[in-house]
Design an enzyme around this catalytic site. Sequence first.
Site: not given
Length: 538
Positions: A46, A48
């Site tokens: 991922d 963020d």
Amino acid sequence: MFAKRDSALSSPSALGLSFDDRQDVQNRIFVNRSLTLEKIKFYGFDMDYTLAEYKSQEYENLGFELVKERLIQIGYPKEISSIEYKPSFPVRGLWWDSLHGNMLKVDGFGNILFCCHGLKFLKADQISVKYPNKFLQLDDSRIYVYNTLFNLPEIYLLACLVDFFQNHKDYKEVRDGFKFNELHMSYKSLFQDVRGSVDYVHMEGDLKQKTCENLSMYLKKDERLPKVLYNLKKSGAKTFLLTNSDWHYSNKVMEYLLDFPDAPYAGKSWQSYFDFTFVDARKPKFFGEGTVLRQVNKTTGQLSIGTHTGNLEDMAVYSGGSSEVLSRLIGAKGRDVLYVGDHIFGDVIKSKKLRGWRTFLIVPELNDELNVWTSKQQLFTSLQRYDQELSELYRNMDSGDTNRPNVEAIKNNIQETIHSMEMSYGTTGSLFRSGSRQTFFAAQVVRYADIYAASVLNLLYYPTFYMFRSPAMLLPHESTVSHEHHLETQDIRRGLSVNKHTEEGRVANGQEPSHTHDMDDDEIDEMEELETSSDQSN
């Protein structure tokens, strides 16, 4: 969760310090289920709060102010602009109850640890009025769980808004919300307005633009990140980026994070660190039905027409798709993949339950939690002592005893100690526990995160063939009864005497089970064909 087990099996004197024990605690990776990195063929990341760690106070303040502006734009009183963000108040994992307008902290079974209405924390008898037995089931129609760090400003703003309308002379609080003349504003509609404003700020508003205008103000940059990604690729594994952010924002952020003059791929595109790049993933939907997979024009950001069906092109960028499509295109089976993310639901639970991926949860708050765990050890020691004193009052009693011990003083000491412990973390306490009880968030971490750490950078401190070993899970009858304690009055009827000379033959002939309990899940290669998208993959 962080404590060493009390059994002789796990004591440092019995086993000696392991590789992990010698690590600086801030660089450690913690283990719930055994996992061998050498067997991971694909590392997914991922972006963020995983690869991109935000500077919490600056970024949360920015989001808080923008959401307030949006609420005022849609009709909320201008007076709310004076509300200032208080970062010491919110913690992840809280539940919002739209029926009663309360913020709740619960344990892994739904027992309520505290209840906050606005900025006021209710007492036990007040909680019992709203929630019989101080218990609540997770019901999506009324409960929203704040799972992500993006939620922290939202938690505090929603609490402040309830407090604002409670104390506003023109508004009257009623059973399910507030009234002003003919206007009725339910707790649910208040929540929906805040939730909608947060989504607007993130998807259509200025949050990403303002972040990109001053990346150094809002993002932490660390030269170890490109080394981590490079080491994984050098080991022979494939890497991919899988983010909900759009291409424009992802490109700006990743370029900033990986741009170092002495980095392994210095002077090349940041995509050199990844074999595949997927944006606009729309997790957790990505792990279910997903969306249409389209190729992105990296110059304009324009999406191609129709669904991409061919092979994945080198250095290309793809939008949307699903975990099923991704797995087929890159040739990955469930246990081949270790997915690294910060969102306990969108990244970890869904990838584990629906795809059977191995999971690495990033918990940026972990270092703060460990700091309290170590610096406030006297509080944890006091709590254990009071628990022991409470047990001693009942020791040696049987069904013939009628004199009930007075436990009020000890119970008060326990409650005061738990309160002091909680305030050491912040107004709403620890992310993982309340006293000796684990939170709902902690229970999810234990169940769904194979490994977890404060930062993805911690991978740098482990070889790419490392075997993470989970601790022995002792039941109460095992952790509280020593091996020296012999039961003299009962026969062990099921046990078999072990003869070393015949044991191997019995196992080989199928008369006795072979030793398999310490095998990590991904060692059973022949079981790959049984990969399932149901809960059986947990």
